[in-house]
Design a protein around this motif. Structure first.
Motif, PDB file in Angstrom:
ATOM      1  N   LEU A   1      14.098 -58.822 -42.489  1.00 31.91           N
ATOM      2  CA  LEU A   1      14.869 -59.427 -41.408  1.00 31.91           C
ATOM      3  C   LEU A   1      16.169 -58.664 -41.156  1.00 31.91           C
ATOM      4  N   ARG A   2      16.845 -58.316 -42.233  1.00 29.45           N
ATOM      5  CA  ARG A   2      18.136 -57.646 -42.051  1.00 29.45           C
ATOM      6  C   ARG A   2      17.982 -56.292 -41.377  1.00 29.45           C
ATOM      7  N   TYR A   3      17.102 -55.452 -41.933  1.00 32.61           N
ATOM      8  CA  TYR A   3      17.026 -54.083 -41.431  1.00 32.61           C
ATOM      9  C   TYR A   3      16.094 -53.920 -40.232  1.00 32.61           C
ATOM     10  N   GLY A   4      15.337 -54.975 -39.917  1.00 35.11           N
ATOM     11  CA  GLY A   4      14.477 -54.893 -38.749  1.00 35.11           C
ATOM     12  C   GLY A   4      14.936 -55.735 -37.581  1.00 35.11           C
TER      13      GLY A   4
ATOM     14  N   LEU B   1      17.093 -49.955 -40.106  1.00 36.43           N
ATOM     15  CA  LEU B   1      16.420 -48.936 -40.902  1.00 36.43           C
ATOM     16  C   LEU B   1      14.920 -49.209 -40.895  1.00 36.43           C
ATOM     17  N   PRO B   2      14.193 -48.633 -39.946  1.00 35.02           N
ATOM     18  CA  PRO B   2      12.750 -48.906 -39.843  1.00 35.02           C
ATOM     19  C   PRO B   2      11.988 -48.613 -41.135  1.00 35.02           C
ATOM     20  N   GLN B   3      12.373 -47.566 -41.864  1.00 30.46           N
ATOM     21  CA  GLN B   3      11.667 -47.242 -43.094  1.00 30.46           C
ATOM     22  C   GLN B   3      11.874 -48.324 -44.146  1.00 30.46           C
ATOM     23  N   ALA B   4      13.112 -48.824 -44.257  1.00 29.76           N
ATOM     24  CA  ALA B   4      13.378 -49.901 -45.209  1.00 29.76           C
ATOM     25  C   ALA B   4      12.619 -51.163 -44.818  1.00 29.76           C
ATOM     26  N   GLU B   5      12.598 -51.468 -43.525  1.00 32.03           N
ATOM     27  CA  GLU B   5      11.853 -52.640 -43.059  1.00 32.03           C
ATOM     28  C   GLU B   5      10.382 -52.537 -43.444  1.00 32.03           C
ATOM     29  N   GLU B   6       9.787 -51.386 -43.208  1.00 32.09           N
ATOM     30  CA  GLU B   6       8.374 -51.201 -43.514  1.00 32.09           C
ATOM     31  C   GLU B   6       8.122 -51.246 -45.016  1.00 32.09           C
TER      32      GLU B   6
END
Length: 223
Positions: free
Chosen positions: A111-114, A123-128
């Motif tokens: 939720l935070r990074y996406g 940060l799409p990579q962190a979200e994924e």
């Protein structure tokens, strides 16, 4: 009278669901999300500005899984708790905290990074990565749910409520189709429960009565 401070479908849904299952009287105070920005007076209740907060006389609590355990034990044993003398007491405690520490935590980072961070800080990579982390942790439920309707003691307990909220949050994040089949069936079963349905109705009624947005907190973009 127990007072529960709640945002729509936030972690505070755990104690709300528990209250409805137990049939305990309570006052539900709805807050706009996030309350630390939109309900500054709430900081006098919880300086962190997060939900939930539960007040019961001199008792003040801010951890959702702990609230479930408290509500199930404060007035004596209930069907939602597993007692120390029961064989599955350890499993009960483990799943109760698994729902928050193992399943909800990675979703807060999704939720935070996406969603919650400004566009330039996402940060799409962190979200994924944390989506994958969450889905991988669901594998721990499969051995139990492949042969049992509930996580322990052959009945609905607060452990199911704790884990069930994590699945509810994942459903909002459109992850439910990726649940293992046994977890999908379990989540569908929990949603059919009368206590769960009453908790949904209670938050909707309170939001409308108190003039708070009906949009679930996980889908709300902080201002």
């Amino acid at each position: 009278m127990i007072t529960l401070f709640h945002c729509m479908s936030a972690r505070s849904f755990r104690p709300l669901w528990t209250l409805e299952e137990l049939g305990l009287p309570y006052e539900l105070r709805m807050l706009p999300f996030p309350p630390r920005l939109h309900a500054r007076e709430y900081l006098s209740v919880n300086p962190l500005g997060t939900v939930p907060a539960l007040l019961d006389g001199e008792v003040a609590m801010t951890e959702s899984a702990a609230m479930c355990q408290y509500l199930c034990s404060k007035d004596g044993p209930t069907h939602l708790s597993v007692q120390p003398g029961e064989p599955e007491y350890g499993a009960f405690l483990n799943w109760l905290h698994f729902g928050e520490a193992t399943l909800t935590f990675p979703q807060t980072l999704v939720l935070r990074y996406g969603r919650f961070e400004p566009a330039e800080r996402r940060l799409p990579q962190a979200e994924e990565d944390y989506r994958r982390w969450f889905l991988a942790r669901l594998k721990g439920l499969v051995p139990v749910l492949s042969h049992s309707d509930y996580l322990c003691a052959d009945r609905l307990t607060a452990a199911d409520i704790s884990v069930g909220y994590a699945l509810m949050l994942a459903d909002y994040l459109q992850l439910a189709e990726q649940f293992p089949p046994a977890v999908q069936a379990y989540w569908a079963r929990l949603q059919r429960g009368s206590g769960y349905q009453r908790a949904l109705a209670a938050q909707l009624h309170a939001a409308r009565k108190q003039g708070v947005s009906e949009t679930p907190a996980p889908l709300t973009l902080p201002a």
